[in-house]
Design an enzyme around this catalytic site. Structure first.
Site, PDB file in Angstrom:
ATOM      1  N   ASP A 270       0.858  -1.174   0.000  1.00  0.00           N
ATOM      2  CA  ASP A 270       0.000   0.000   0.000  1.00  0.00           C
ATOM      3  C   ASP A 270       0.906   1.240   0.000  1.00  0.00           C
ATOM      4  O   ASP A 270       1.905   1.270  -0.733  1.00  0.00           O
ATOM      5  CB  ASP A 270      -0.944  -0.060   1.201  1.00  0.00           C
TER       6      ASP A 270
ATOM      7  N   TYR B 242     -12.352   8.177  -1.544  1.00  0.00           N
ATOM      8  CA  TYR B 242     -11.831   8.229  -0.183  1.00  0.00           C
ATOM      9  C   TYR B 242     -10.529   9.024  -0.071  1.00  0.00           C
ATOM     10  O   TYR B 242     -10.296   9.730   0.921  1.00  0.00           O
ATOM     11  CB  TYR B 242     -11.651   6.815   0.386  1.00  0.00           C
TER      12      TYR B 242
ATOM     13  N   TYR C 169      -2.146  10.666   3.078  1.00  0.00           N
ATOM     14  CA  TYR C 169      -3.181  11.345   2.292  1.00  0.00           C
ATOM     15  C   TYR C 169      -2.952  12.829   2.082  1.00  0.00           C
ATOM     16  O   TYR C 169      -3.324  13.364   1.036  1.00  0.00           O
ATOM     17  CB  TYR C 169      -4.556  11.087   2.933  1.00  0.00           C
TER      18      TYR C 169
ATOM     19  N   HIS D  28      -6.841  -6.207  -1.935  1.00  0.00           N
ATOM     20  CA  HIS D  28      -5.821  -5.242  -1.515  1.00  0.00           C
ATOM     21  C   HIS D  28      -4.994  -5.727  -0.321  1.00  0.00           C
ATOM     22  O   HIS D  28      -3.925  -5.186  -0.062  1.00  0.00           O
ATOM     23  CB  HIS D  28      -6.497  -3.910  -1.179  1.00  0.00           C
TER      24      HIS D  28
END
Length: 315
Positions: A102, A147, A230, A290
């Protein structure tokens, strides 16, 4: 699991929580994603150690049992790169294989580009080669309500998550990110609303696993986790002409929602990614999602150990 040893290592003014198993000069450093933590590598660490390697995983700064950075809202990927290099130094590891999942793949790539002398090989899961910044993920192509866009907005995820206890937040994210479709909220809903409370956990993720994650995130909270990755992904990190020359492996689940990011499947299947990683092999797992390393640990362990053994000749 009981053989994994835990410690705190002083790195750049912070104490980072480190998990280790195995001994010897052949080291493998595991880098977690979100909402993961060192624990997400539990299956791989034991298998790699049994294969004769020293397995090391740690909680990124601001995650789990590691210290919070002094200014969480200014944390960024360069901090993680610096932490990785300093941690290797502290542990007496000159070179290591780096395994990233990730967003943990991003500092794996960055270390391989900026400090190639420290990297013997790179394995990533769930994300092909990407460097954060203006040429990374094209945010303008992502659907409204996605998201990543929602969580990049200061305060929005905090309000969304704050409606639930930490364990419920982790449960919802794991369930949501197991799906093959993109996670897009409508105008009048939040990301946490996309999961029905009655939805069961995936069969490979136990209540004990959920408790382990929840305990770690109850300690750290989500402040730094929302900043990195993020809210710092669009920063320019000054990486020009990036190329990873080390032997590399990408393990991708064909049911991973990341496959549906704009242009990503073509980027991988047509080999465009090899412009940046010329020594890359790509393996697609037909049923993988994932969280493929937790979903299919035996198969993923075999792929990782095969790669490590093949490339130990460069040691």
């Amino acid at each position: 699991m009981e053989k994994i040893e835990h410690s705190h290592v002083q790195v750049g003014g912070l104490k980072l929580h480190v998990a280790e198993i195995g001994t010897g000069p052949k080291a493998v450093l595991f880098l977690h994603g979100f909402p993961e933590i060192w624990y997400s590598w539990r299956h791989q660490m034991v298998a790699v150690a049994d294969a004769g390697f020293r397995a090391v995983a740690f909680d990124f700064r601001g995650y789990g049992l590691s210290d919070q950075p002094p200014e969480p809202k200014r944390a960024n990927f360069k901090d993680l790169v610096d932490d990785i290099v300093a941690l290797l130094d502290s542990l007496g590891i000159d070179k290591a294989f780096v395994v990233g999942k990730d967003f943990g793949a991003v500092p794996a790539f960055m270390v391989s580009v900026i400090h190639p002398e420290r990297v013997l090989g790179v394995i990533t899961l769930g994300i092909p080669f990407l460097i954060p910044g203006p040429v990374g993920i094209q945010f303008q192509l992502l659907p409204k309500g996605f998201y990543i866009l929602r969580w990049a907005e200061p305060g929005r995820a905090e309000a969304d998550f704050g409606r639930f206890d930490v364990k419920t937040v982790i449960r919802k994210i794991y369930i949501l990110f197991c799906r093959s479709e993109l996670q897009v909220a409508g105008d009048n809903e939040e990301i946490m609303d996309l999961v029905d409370p009655s939805t069961p956990l995936p069969p490979w993720f136990t209540e004990d696993d959920l408790d382990a994650y929840a305990t770690l995130y109850e300690n750290s909270g989500f402040t730094t986790a929302l900043q990195v990755p993020y809210r710092c992904s669009q920063m320019d990190y000054g990486v020009t002409n990036p190329k990873v020359t080390a032997p590399s492996l990408l393990i991708m689940g064909e049911k991973d929602y990341f496959m549906k990011f704009p242009g990503i499947e073509e980027y991988m299947r047509k080999g465009i990614v090899k412009q940046f990683m010329p020594n890359l092999d790509i393996i697609f797992m037909p049923e993988g999602n994932h969280f493929v390393q937790e979903q299919f640990p035996v198969q993923v362990n075999e792929l990782i150990i095969s790669f490590l053994n093949k490339n130990c000749t460069t040691w």
